[in-house]
Design a protein around this motif. Structure first.
Motif, PDB file in Angstrom:
ATOM      1  N   GLY A 166      57.741  47.454  41.269  1.00 37.38           N
ATOM      2  CA  GLY A 166      57.050  47.232  40.823  1.00 37.38           C
ATOM      3  C   GLY A 166      55.702  47.587  39.697  1.00 37.38           C
ATOM      4  O   GLY A 166      56.398  48.714  40.197  1.00 37.38           O
ATOM      5  N   ASP A 167      54.995  47.240  40.178  1.00 33.69           N
ATOM      6  CA  ASP A 167      53.750  47.967  38.727  1.00 33.69           C
ATOM      7  C   ASP A 167      53.148  47.863  39.535  1.00 33.69           C
ATOM      8  O   ASP A 167      51.753  47.534  40.311  1.00 33.69           O
ATOM      9  CB  ASP A 167      53.658  46.694  37.983  1.00 33.69           C
ATOM     10  N   VAL A 168      52.912  49.241  39.915  1.00 28.72           N
ATOM     11  CA  VAL A 168      51.804  50.312  40.062  1.00 28.72           C
ATOM     12  C   VAL A 168      49.940  49.675  39.619  1.00 28.72           C
ATOM     13  O   VAL A 168      50.355  49.679  38.818  1.00 28.72           O
ATOM     14  CB  VAL A 168      51.900  52.002  40.536  1.00 28.72           C
ATOM     15  N   GLY A 169      49.391  49.411  40.748  1.00 30.98           N
ATOM     16  CA  GLY A 169      47.880  48.540  40.513  1.00 30.98           C
ATOM     17  C   GLY A 169      47.672  47.710  40.546  1.00 30.98           C
ATOM     18  O   GLY A 169      47.259  46.861  40.373  1.00 30.98           O
ATOM     19  N   TRP A 170      49.315  46.909  40.745  1.00 28.42           N
ATOM     20  CA  TRP A 170      49.055  45.268  40.884  1.00 28.42           C
ATOM     21  C   TRP A 170      49.438  44.971  41.866  1.00 28.42           C
ATOM     22  O   TRP A 170      50.048  44.115  42.265  1.00 28.42           O
ATOM     23  CB  TRP A 170      49.632  44.572  39.595  1.00 28.42           C
ATOM     24  N   GLU A 171      49.808  45.720  42.860  1.00 29.84           N
ATOM     25  CA  GLU A 171      50.387  46.139  44.161  1.00 29.84           C
ATOM     26  C   GLU A 171      49.727  44.826  45.231  1.00 29.84           C
ATOM     27  O   GLU A 171      48.442  45.160  45.283  1.00 29.84           O
ATOM     28  CB  GLU A 171      51.446  46.730  45.070  1.00 29.84           C
ATOM     29  N   PRO A 172      50.317  43.833  46.083  1.00 33.84           N
ATOM     30  CA  PRO A 172      49.229  43.459  47.193  1.00 33.84           C
ATOM     31  C   PRO A 172      48.986  44.792  48.273  1.00 33.84           C
ATOM     32  O   PRO A 172      49.106  45.591  48.345  1.00 33.84           O
ATOM     33  CB  PRO A 172      49.999  42.595  48.396  1.00 33.84           C
ATOM     34  N   ASN A 173      48.520  44.039  49.456  1.00 34.41           N
ATOM     35  CA  ASN A 173      47.429  45.098  49.884  1.00 34.41           C
ATOM     36  C   ASN A 173      48.679  46.122  51.042  1.00 34.41           C
ATOM     37  O   ASN A 173      48.238  47.047  50.720  1.00 34.41           O
ATOM     38  CB  ASN A 173      46.781  44.831  51.653  1.00 34.41           C
ATOM     39  N   SER A 174      50.071  45.624  51.184  1.00 36.63           N
ATOM     40  CA  SER A 174      50.784  45.957  51.241  1.00 36.63           C
ATOM     41  C   SER A 174      52.190  45.966  50.506  1.00 36.63           C
ATOM     42  O   SER A 174      52.259  44.713  49.176  1.00 36.63           O
ATOM     43  CB  SER A 174      51.515  45.969  52.718  1.00 36.63           C
ATOM     44  N   ARG A 175      53.108  46.457  50.012  1.00 32.21           N
ATOM     45  CA  ARG A 175      54.025  46.328  48.974  1.00 32.21           C
ATOM     46  C   ARG A 175      55.357  45.693  49.801  1.00 32.21           C
ATOM     47  O   ARG A 175      56.086  44.890  48.852  1.00 32.21           O
ATOM     48  CB  ARG A 175      54.709  48.055  48.939  1.00 32.21           C
ATOM     49  N   SER A 176      55.062  45.149  51.443  1.00 35.85           N
ATOM     50  CA  SER A 176      56.429  43.824  50.765  1.00 35.85           C
ATOM     51  C   SER A 176      55.562  42.826  51.758  1.00 35.85           C
ATOM     52  O   SER A 176      56.173  41.709  52.233  1.00 35.85           O
ATOM     53  CB  SER A 176      56.593  44.850  53.036  1.00 35.85           C
ATOM     54  N   GLN A 177      54.123  42.886  50.822  1.00 35.32           N
ATOM     55  CA  GLN A 177      53.456  41.168  50.869  1.00 35.32           C
ATOM     56  C   GLN A 177      53.884  41.013  49.491  1.00 35.32           C
ATOM     57  O   GLN A 177      53.936  41.400  48.754  1.00 35.32           O
ATOM     58  CB  GLN A 177      52.143  41.874  50.791  1.00 35.32           C
ATOM     59  N   LEU A 178      53.816  39.739  49.910  1.00 30.09           N
ATOM     60  CA  LEU A 178      53.823  38.457  48.938  1.00 30.09           C
ATOM     61  C   LEU A 178      52.266  38.417  47.897  1.00 30.09           C
ATOM     62  O   LEU A 178      51.675  39.167  48.822  1.00 30.09           O
ATOM     63  CB  LEU A 178      54.325  37.021  49.076  1.00 30.09           C
ATOM     64  N   GLY A 179      52.874  38.679  46.877  1.00 28.31           N
ATOM     65  CA  GLY A 179      50.745  38.988  45.978  1.00 28.31           C
ATOM     66  C   GLY A 179      50.973  37.703  44.846  1.00 28.31           C
ATOM     67  O   GLY A 179      51.693  37.608  44.363  1.00 28.31           O
ATOM     68  N   ILE A 180      49.618  37.312  44.638  1.00 26.89           N
ATOM     69  CA  ILE A 180      49.421  36.496  43.178  1.00 26.89           C
ATOM     70  C   ILE A 180      48.400  37.751  42.687  1.00 26.89           C
ATOM     71  O   ILE A 180      47.551  38.746  43.015  1.00 26.89           O
ATOM     72  CB  ILE A 180      49.350  35.299  43.165  1.00 26.89           C
ATOM     73  N   ALA A 181      48.622  38.010  40.908  1.00 32.74           N
ATOM     74  CA  ALA A 181      48.236  38.625  40.050  1.00 32.74           C
ATOM     75  C   ALA A 181      47.579  38.257  38.936  1.00 32.74           C
ATOM     76  O   ALA A 181      48.624  37.371  38.491  1.00 32.74           O
ATOM     77  CB  ALA A 181      48.152  39.780  39.725  1.00 32.74           C
ATOM     78  N   ALA A 182      46.388  37.514  38.653  1.00 30.15           N
ATOM     79  CA  ALA A 182      45.714  37.225  37.431  1.00 30.15           C
ATOM     80  C   ALA A 182      45.114  38.439  36.033  1.00 30.15           C
ATOM     81  O   ALA A 182      44.578  39.061  37.119  1.00 30.15           O
ATOM     82  CB  ALA A 182      44.542  36.711  37.547  1.00 30.15           C
ATOM     83  N   LEU A 183      45.810  38.368  34.682  1.00 33.09           N
ATOM     84  CA  LEU A 183      45.366  39.379  33.758  1.00 33.09           C
ATOM     85  C   LEU A 183      44.230  39.171  33.654  1.00 33.09           C
ATOM     86  O   LEU A 183      42.836  39.907  33.581  1.00 33.09           O
ATOM     87  CB  LEU A 183      46.495  39.980  33.580  1.00 33.09           C
ATOM     88  N   LYS A 184      44.135  37.678  32.952  1.00 30.83           N
ATOM     89  CA  LYS A 184      42.836  37.395  32.041  1.00 30.83           C
ATOM     90  C   LYS A 184      43.051  35.486  32.655  1.00 30.83           C
ATOM     91  O   LYS A 184      43.938  35.110  32.972  1.00 30.83           O
ATOM     92  CB  LYS A 184      42.745  37.412  30.590  1.00 30.83           C
ATOM     93  N   GLY A 185      41.526  35.326  31.942  1.00 31.63           N
ATOM     94  CA  GLY A 185      41.294  33.779  32.226  1.00 31.63           C
ATOM     95  C   GLY A 185      41.316  33.616  33.339  1.00 31.63           C
ATOM     96  O   GLY A 185      41.781  34.217  34.388  1.00 31.63           O
ATOM     97  N   ARG A 186      41.364  31.734  33.898  1.00 29.25           N
ATOM     98  CA  ARG A 186      40.924  31.335  35.343  1.00 29.25           C
ATOM     99  C   ARG A 186      42.875  30.511  35.364  1.00 29.25           C
ATOM    100  O   ARG A 186      43.179  29.607  34.936  1.00 29.25           O
ATOM    101  CB  ARG A 186      39.637  30.438  34.887  1.00 29.25           C
ATOM    102  N   LEU A 187      43.090  31.378  36.784  1.00 30.04           N
ATOM    103  CA  LEU A 187      44.186  30.360  37.023  1.00 30.04           C
ATOM    104  C   LEU A 187      43.910  29.880  38.585  1.00 30.04           C
ATOM    105  O   LEU A 187      42.798  30.030  39.409  1.00 30.04           O
ATOM    106  CB  LEU A 187      45.166  32.059  37.518  1.00 30.04           C
ATOM    107  N   SER A 188      44.397  28.835  39.009  1.00 34.34           N
ATOM    108  CA  SER A 188      44.603  27.548  39.829  1.00 34.34           C
ATOM    109  C   SER A 188      45.562  27.817  40.874  1.00 34.34           C
ATOM    110  O   SER A 188      46.683  27.730  39.561  1.00 34.34           O
ATOM    111  CB  SER A 188      44.143  26.168  39.595  1.00 34.34           C
TER     112      SER A 188
END
Length: 202
Positions: A166-188
């Protein structure tokens, strides 16, 4: 034959991975969006998860230590060209799935998406709901990651679990968790469903 009540996905190499039809409604399990926010700012209202700031990461309340699973969601980008990132645990590693005007996995064999063999140009219409499905199959040291956007394959990769990072700095609270990231703009995001090998974090 398969037992009734099971959906099954057939992979090459003759491996069949069965997932119970019972799916976890992930956003219903997300009780405290503020605590789940790793970076930036998010809100959850009326079943829709939205980022309120650029560079935002939210942890989803599903932990995957090993095994195969599937996650699906609907997503909508209001404007712009920035990608949507979904953090996927794979065995004891993790990888970032990117969807948008370019699709692919980051990182494979240490390669950022720009150099990744999984990178492919995409089409992503703004202001419209799209369905993203990621299917992760892990068998020992080997894995297969398949992702579709609106039914079209955007990633189809097979290889070694050890090649993923994975990409360090974009991980969720735990690396074994699912997560979502938004770089710019508004996502739903809405209707996030999970099935397979994983547990809901209370």
């Amino acid at each position: 034959g398969m037992a009734a009540g099971y959906a099954h996905a057939v992979y090459d190499a003759g491996a069949v991975v069965a997932f119970p039809r019972a799916k976890i409604n992930v956003l219903r399990e997300l009780k405290d969006v503020r605590r789940a926010t790793r970076k930036g700012s998010w809100e959850l209202s009326d079943g829709i998860l939205r980022n309120l700031a650029d560079h935002s990461v939210v942890s989803l309340p599903v932990e995957i230590k090993s095994g195969s699973y599937e996650i699906s969601m609907e997503l909508n980008r209001a404007a712009g060209t920035e990608a949507i990132f979904v953090w996927l645990p794979v065995g004891d590693r993790d990888v970032k799935l990117q969807a948008g005007d370019f699709h692919g996995l980051e990182a494979v064999s240490g390669l950022a998406l720009a150099q990744s063999p999984t990178r492919r140009p995409g089409k992503f219409e703004n202001g419209k709901w799209h369905r993203l499905v990621a299917n992760i199959s892990v068998k020992g040291a080997d894995c297969k990651i398949k992702a579709t956007l609106d039914g079209n394959t955007i990633v189809d990769w097979s290889g070694k679990v050890a090649d993923l990072s994975g990409d360090v700095g974009w991980e969720p609270n735990s690396r074994s968790q699912l997560g979502i990231a938004a770089l710019k703009g508004r996502l739903s995001f809405r209707d996030i469903q999970f099935s397979g090998s994983g547990k809901v974090m209370r």
